[in-house]
Structures are given as C-alpha cells and as structure tokens.
Enzyme design. Structure first.
Site, short mmCIF file in Angstrom:
data_model
loop_
_atom_site.label_atom_id
_atom_site.label_comp_id
_atom_site.label_asym_id
_atom_site.label_seq_id
_atom_site.Cartn_x
_atom_site.Cartn_y
_atom_site.Cartn_z
N CYS A 32 5.04 1.98 -0.26
CA CYS A 32 5.91 0.90 -0.69
C CYS A 32 5.60 0.61 -2.17
CB CYS A 32 5.74 -0.33 0.18
SG CYS A 32 4.08 -0.99 0.16
N THR A 33 6.20 -0.40 -2.69
CA THR A 33 6.06 -0.69 -4.12
C THR A 33 4.70 -1.26 -4.46
OG1 THR A 33 8.42 -1.07 -4.25
CG2 THR A 33 7.10 -1.88 -6.07
#
Length: 96
Positions: A89-90
């Site tokens: 994910c980020t």
C-alpha cells in the site's frame, strides 16, 4: 471490522520484506500480490509481476473499510487458499 474479529497482532505470521526479497518473491507462481490501495491508485500504476510469476490482484476497494469484506468473501478465500500472499500500500497502514 469489530475488534473481536480482528486478527491478533501477536499471533500472525506476517513479515516485512526488503525490496530485493519482495521482487524475488514476485517471480514465484504460487504467490499473489494484493494492491490494498484505493482502486484509483492501483489504476494509475502497480507492481507488474513477470510472466509465469505471481498473480496481481486489485480488490477494487474505494476505501480501507471495504477491504475486510473483500477478504472475507468466499471467492477471495478460494483464490488465496494455499498461496503466499504479498500486500502493499502507500504508507504501510493497511498492510501492517
């Protein structure tokens, strides 16, 4: 997800991978890579496993609240059964 249904952080078998190890694992065919970012972020760009390697999965969630429902779905469980599961994910919040 109610706290009573959340997995124990003490008992899980997750581990952080360094970039080199992550890329190496992407070549393994018994592996899936789940992009747990919002769908629009995955549509802009994502990890692309090599041919014959891991399977890329975009659960197409609009926000993090939708991810537990997607993970609990029978279709998702069937797809992940017996596989090594990689996630990214980020910022690490959804993955750890």
């Amino acid at each position: 997800l109610p706290p009573s249904m959340a997995p124990s952080l003490k008992d899980n078998e997750t581990k952080h991978l360094e970039a080199h190890d992550y890329h190496k694992m992407m070549t393994e065919s018994n592996t899936v890579i789940i992009d747990v970012r919002n769908h629009y972020e995955a549509a802009i760009g994502h990890f692309q496993p090599p041919p014959g390697g891991a399977e890329f999965i975009d659960p197409k969630v609009r926000n993090s609240h939708e991810l537990p429902k997607w993970l609990a779905a029978k279709e998702t469980q069937d797809k992940l059964r017996g596989k090594k599961v990689m996630m990214y994910c980020t910022g690490g919040i959804r993955c750890e």
